[in-house]
Design a protein around this motif. Structure first.
Motif, PDB file in Angstrom:
ATOM      1  N   SER A  81       0.216  -1.225   0.068  1.00 62.57           N
ATOM      2  CA  SER A  81      -0.451  -0.308   0.060  1.00 62.57           C
ATOM      3  C   SER A  81       1.072   1.390  -0.310  1.00 62.57           C
ATOM      4  O   SER A  81       2.087   1.372   0.860  1.00 62.57           O
ATOM      5  CB  SER A  81      -0.591  -0.226   1.088  1.00 62.57           C
ATOM      6  OG  SER A  81      -2.291  -0.710   1.366  1.00 62.57           O
ATOM      7  N   GLU A  82       0.227   2.148  -0.362  1.00 58.86           N
ATOM      8  CA  GLU A  82       1.125   3.585  -0.791  1.00 58.86           C
ATOM      9  C   GLU A  82      -0.157   4.469  -0.267  1.00 58.86           C
ATOM     10  O   GLU A  82      -1.480   4.266  -0.898  1.00 58.86           O
ATOM     11  CB  GLU A  82       2.059   3.429  -1.860  1.00 58.86           C
ATOM     12  CG  GLU A  82       2.726   3.023  -1.832  1.00 58.86           C
ATOM     13  CD  GLU A  82       4.015   2.953  -3.420  1.00 58.86           C
ATOM     14  OE1 GLU A  82       3.801   4.085  -3.650  1.00 58.86           O
ATOM     15  OE2 GLU A  82       5.088   1.923  -3.348  1.00 58.86           O
ATOM     16  N   GLY A  83      -0.331   5.627   0.147  1.00 54.82           N
ATOM     17  CA  GLY A  83      -0.509   6.964  -0.332  1.00 54.82           C
ATOM     18  C   GLY A  83      -1.462   7.034   1.132  1.00 54.82           C
ATOM     19  O   GLY A  83      -2.686   7.739   0.453  1.00 54.82           O
ATOM     20  N   TRP A  84      -1.404   5.948   2.436  1.00 55.16           N
ATOM     21  CA  TRP A  84      -1.454   5.995   3.162  1.00 55.16           C
ATOM     22  C   TRP A  84      -0.878   7.000   4.744  1.00 55.16           C
ATOM     23  O   TRP A  84       0.090   7.308   4.273  1.00 55.16           O
ATOM     24  CB  TRP A  84      -2.295   5.062   3.570  1.00 55.16           C
ATOM     25  CG  TRP A  84      -3.183   4.055   3.004  1.00 55.16           C
ATOM     26  CD1 TRP A  84      -2.855   3.702   2.123  1.00 55.16           C
ATOM     27  CD2 TRP A  84      -4.462   4.213   3.482  1.00 55.16           C
ATOM     28  NE1 TRP A  84      -3.618   3.228   1.150  1.00 55.16           N
ATOM     29  CE2 TRP A  84      -5.276   3.808   2.253  1.00 55.16           C
ATOM     30  CE3 TRP A  84      -5.512   4.601   4.089  1.00 55.16           C
ATOM     31  CZ2 TRP A  84      -5.988   3.066   2.212  1.00 55.16           C
ATOM     32  CZ3 TRP A  84      -6.512   4.586   4.135  1.00 55.16           C
ATOM     33  CH2 TRP A  84      -6.924   3.702   2.994  1.00 55.16           C
ATOM     34  N   ARG A  85      -1.489   7.941   5.057  1.00 54.83           N
ATOM     35  CA  ARG A  85      -0.840   8.582   6.313  1.00 54.83           C
ATOM     36  C   ARG A  85      -1.982   8.627   7.385  1.00 54.83           C
ATOM     37  O   ARG A  85      -3.245   8.997   7.395  1.00 54.83           O
ATOM     38  CB  ARG A  85      -0.411   9.672   5.864  1.00 54.83           C
ATOM     39  CG  ARG A  85       0.373  11.035   6.706  1.00 54.83           C
ATOM     40  CD  ARG A  85       0.891  11.551   6.980  1.00 54.83           C
ATOM     41  NE  ARG A  85       2.221  12.320   7.490  1.00 54.83           N
ATOM     42  CZ  ARG A  85       2.145  13.613   8.113  1.00 54.83           C
ATOM     43  NH1 ARG A  85       1.936  14.321   7.521  1.00 54.83           N
ATOM     44  NH2 ARG A  85       2.522  13.397   8.970  1.00 54.83           N
ATOM     45  N   LYS A  86      -1.612   7.925   8.625  1.00 49.64           N
ATOM     46  CA  LYS A  86      -2.310   7.572   9.621  1.00 49.64           C
ATOM     47  C   LYS A  86      -3.696   6.881   9.933  1.00 49.64           C
ATOM     48  O   LYS A  86      -4.454   7.839  10.594  1.00 49.64           O
ATOM     49  CB  LYS A  86      -1.928   8.628  10.632  1.00 49.64           C
ATOM     50  CG  LYS A  86      -0.639   9.719  11.208  1.00 49.64           C
ATOM     51  CD  LYS A  86      -0.443  10.574  11.881  1.00 49.64           C
ATOM     52  CE  LYS A  86       0.224  11.960  12.334  1.00 49.64           C
ATOM     53  NZ  LYS A  86       1.041  12.460  13.165  1.00 49.64           N
ATOM     54  N   GLY A  87      -4.110   6.147   9.347  1.00 54.96           N
ATOM     55  CA  GLY A  87      -4.658   5.852   8.584  1.00 54.96           C
ATOM     56  C   GLY A  87      -6.021   6.227   7.244  1.00 54.96           C
ATOM     57  O   GLY A  87      -6.823   6.085   7.848  1.00 54.96           O
TER      58      GLY A  87
END
Length: 71
Positions: free
Chosen positions: A45-51
Motif C-alpha cells: 500500500s501507498e498513499g496512506w498517512r495515519k490511517g
C-alpha cells in the motif's frame, strides 16, 4: 449478456497492504451453494498517512496492482 455475472470481488485497502480476492458463486438446486476461489492478489500500500488517504492516486495504483495479480 455478462459472462461473469456470478463473480464477486473483495478489495481490502489497508495502510500496509492492499489485497484483492475474486470468487465465483456456485449454484445449487435451491440457490447459491457457496463460493469457488478464483484468485488473490496483494500489493504494497501507498498513499496512506495515519490511517487516512493522503495520495488518492497512489492508493489507486496499489489497488490496480492487487486486482491485476488476482486476475
Amino acid at each position: 449478456m455478462n459472462k461473469n455475472k456470478n463473480r464477486v470481488a473483495a478489495l481490502d485497502l489497508g495502510s500496509t497492504k492492499t489485497r484483492a480476492l475474486v470468487a465465483e458463486l456456485r449454484e445449487g438446486i435451491e440457490g447459491p451453494a457457496g463460493l469457488r476461489f478464483l484468485g488473490y492478489g496483494e500489493a504494497q500500500s501507498e498513499g496512506w498517512r495515519k490511517g487516512n488517504v493522503s495520495d488518492p492516486e497512489a492508493v489507486t495504483r496499489a489497488a490496480k496492482e492487487a486486482i491485476e495479480r488476482a486476475e
